[in-house]
Design an enzyme around this catalytic site. Structure first.
Site, PDB file in Angstrom:
ATOM      1  CB  SER A 177      14.387  10.990  43.328  1.00 38.98           C
ATOM      2  OG  SER A 177      13.829  10.434  42.156  1.00 38.98           O
ATOM      3  CG  ASP A 213      18.877   8.911  92.043  1.00 38.76           C
ATOM      4  OD1 ASP A 213      19.692   8.125  92.560  1.00 38.76           O
ATOM      5  OD2 ASP A 213      19.192   9.802  91.241  1.00 38.76           O
ATOM      6  N   GLY A 227      13.718   5.784  39.630  1.00 41.01           N
ATOM      7  CA  GLY A 227      13.878   4.333  39.588  1.00 41.01           C
ATOM      8  C   GLY A 227      15.290   3.966  39.992  1.00 41.01           C
TER       9      GLY A 227
END
Length: 631
Positions: A543, A37, A469
């Site tokens: 986790s 532009d 784990g």
């Protein structure tokens, strides 16, 4: 022959000239628009025509125009701004390019922002400090999707003044009808977005039409030129209506006789004797002195850096806000916010981050994504996470209360960034909309029976043993055996197992990254309550993410959280898989399975590491018990 001024008069004239330029106002503005532009051309032409280029810069520009230019033998003004090699080779703007220039009336800092959607965060960076936006539109193409996107970000970041520059009018024969049609469409868009001030200007940056002088080719246009508008537009904000606002950047105490609070006044004004309030504490005092390097001031206003001394000894720290007592900002710890995600990894609600607002840094969590915003259409979309360059309306929770004002009223007290706690990278920029809950409305209720009393009656030290784990590593087996032995020793325990909890408390959660984060947040809060009850709680959850395990740890006191990494190679975990989950995951029947198509982030500093493939379960449990007896 020109008259020669006496030395004293010449010195006076030079001093006056320097003083004039030193006190000139500063306008920060951005240019944005679709690819090609003419943003870079506009800035380059502005610098060239205002005669702000040195001879060596002009020579370099001419040489670069021959090598990389798109204008044949003519100067390609865009090359003044497109400084990266990739930008010149591709003919696009990638990064934000800042340029400083000055005229007799004003100083300017302009940021040329990229147009591509994947560089939205770059544009937001440039817009965050701007007072005005020059939105370019190609007269041949009219309003495009990029125009809507850029205008939305402009409105989101509180830019109240837009100059709509309809460029390349020479390519549509300077047709007034083309210009007016674009103007009508943009004014409608601006009204929808809440942009208050829009000025529309037809120009040709390449030819210089209506840049510095009115163009003879467009006699129908009677408004200001580009430079005239930039030099005269009033972008001042009525900050004095807010009253004094000064975030404390530094507590200055060179000796026992002086204690001052240094910072920049971001709104209002102050004078000696004014009553102030320190936030978030709410303590009140009066201003004794306004100290600067050039001596004390009777009065100081927004924009000045000062040191305030007070009539009372208040506990004020870096990041606190000193404000007018009669009209202070709010204090809160939960907010509705607009958020632009800048991180390479997705935003997951519930994951902890650092939030920096002014000079204050606190813990923060996005608790809910209310909706995502399609920045191209402004449509509201449902979302559970945010990817790079996406914008959303969210609920935000802080672990400490902060003084704030809505971004629409005060940029300095209403803007923030989010920081990743592991990499310390800035991952989001946001604006505060309003408080969801005032910090003073909810308090901790005092209870006479506390954690220590509950622990004494149980004759034990409460703790959280957090087993993490891979699935199949042996976490639950070891945790179960540890609990049996603790119970045999007369200890009071409770085991929270991942599978069991998903049958009740977390039965509404799946296994996406977002749900895994919420899964751990909930169980960590439950474990904290159990430790507060005096129990030894054992948590056996995969986790997989470091961030959530760290979040869980931070809920507990020193020594109360013991991370136990049950380490087993993936192939061993698969061999032990009596449920056949790994086989289903590899067959594509289960998505987001940790170790297969979802990552497991190994703990780096676990208190206990158990190699379950190398030792018997009984010995591993005994190691946990020995650790507890030693600590």
């Amino acid at each position: 022959m020109e008259a020669i001024l006496p030395a004293s008069d010449a010195a006076t004239a030079v001093a006056a000239y320097l003083q004039q330029h030193e006190t000139k106002g500063l306008l920060r503005f951005i240019t944005c628009g679709s690819v090609d532009d003419g943003k870079s051309t506009l800035i380059g032409r502005l610098l060239h025509d205002t005669r702000l280029l040195f001879d060596d810069q002009l020579a370099t520009l001419e040489a670069d125009s021959r090598r990389h230019g798109t204008q044949g033998q003519d100067i390609d003004f865009a090359l003044l701004v497109d400084g990266l090699a990739a930008e010149r080779e591709q003919g696009i703007t990638i990064d934000v390019a800042y340029r400083f220039f000055s005229t007799e009336k004003r100083k300017f800092i302009v940021a040329d922002c990229p147009g591509h959607e994947q560089y939205t965060r770059n544009m937001a960076t440039g817009a965050s400090t701007a007072d005005l936006a020059v939105v370019l539109v190609d007269a041949r193409k009219g309003l495009l999707t990029q125009t809507r996107r850029h205008s939305y970000i402009v409105s989101l970041l509180g830019i109240r003044h837009v100059l709509l520059a309809v460029n390349k009018m020479d390519l549509v024969d300077y047709d007034e009808g083309v210009f007016e049609a674009i103007v009508d469409g943009y004014r409608e868009l601006a009204a929808q977005l809440g942009i208050e001030h829009v000025t529309c200007l037809p120009l040709s940056a390449l030819r210089g039409d209506n840049m510095l002088q009115r163009s003879d080719a467009m006699p129908w246009y009677r408004g200001p030129t580009l430079l005239e508008h930039l030099e005269t537009v009033d972008v001042s904000r009525k900050s004095s209506e807010l009253g004094l606002r000064m975030p404390v950047q530094w507590v200055c105490r060179p000796d026992s006789s002086f204690r001052g609070f240094a910072g920049t006044i971001v709104a209002g004004e102050v004078q000696a004797g004014d009553e102030i309030v320190a936030l978030p504490s709410g303590r009140r005092s009066t201003v004794a002195r306004i100290v600067t390097a050039d001596g004390d001031l009777a009065r100081a206003r927004a924009g000045q850096a000062v040191t305030l001394t007070l009539g009372d000894e208040l506990d004020i720290s870096r990041g606190d806000v000193i404000a007018a007592a009669h009209n202070p900002p709010q204090v809160a710890d939960q907010f509705a916010v607009h958020l632009l995600w800048l991180g390479e990894h997705a935003l997951l609600p519930g994951r902890p981050y650092w939030l920096k607002i002014g000079a204050r840094t606190v813990g923060a969590t996005v608790t809910e994504i209310k909706h995502k915003v399609d920045v191209n259409t402004q449509e509201h979309l449902a979302a559970k996470h945010l990817e790079l360059n996406e914008v959303a309306y969210c609920n935000l929770h802080l672990d400490q209360a902060v003084a704030f004002e809505p971004y629409a009223d005060n940029r300095e007290l209403g803007a923030f960034i989010l920081i990743d706690r592991q990499s310390y990278a800035t991952v989001a920029a946001g604006t505060l909309d309003f408080a969801l809950r005032r910090a003073g409305n909810i308090h901790w209720q005092h209870v006479d029976v506390d954690k220590a009393a509950r622990a004494r009656i149980k004759h034990q030290q409460p703790r959280c043993l957090w087993f993490t784990g891979l699935s199949g590593s042996g976490k639950s087996t070891i945790a179960n055996l540890v609990e049996k032995r603790l119970l045999a020793m007369g200890q009071h325990t409770y085991l929270l197992d991942g599978d069991n909890v998903r049958h009740g408390l977390n039965k509404d959660l799946g296994f996406t990254d977002e749900d895994r984060v919420e899964n751990i947040r909930r169980v960590a809060e439950v474990a904290r309550l159990m430790v507060d009850a005096g129990l030894i709680v054992l948590v056996s959850f995969i986790s997989p993410f470091i961030a959530e395990r760290r979040m869980a740890r931070e809920l507990f006191g020193d020594g109360e959280f013991v991370e136990i990494f049950v380490d087993a190679p993936l192939e061993v975990a698969e061999q032990r898989d009596v449920k056949g989950l790994y086989a289903k995951a590899r067959a594509g029947e289960i998505a987001n399975f940790t170790g297969i198509d979802s990552p497991y982030e190994r703990p780096a500093h676990a208190e206990i590491v158990l190699e379950s493939a190398a030792e018997a379960t009984e010995e591993l449990a005994a190691r946990v018990l020995r650790y507890m007896s030693r600590h």
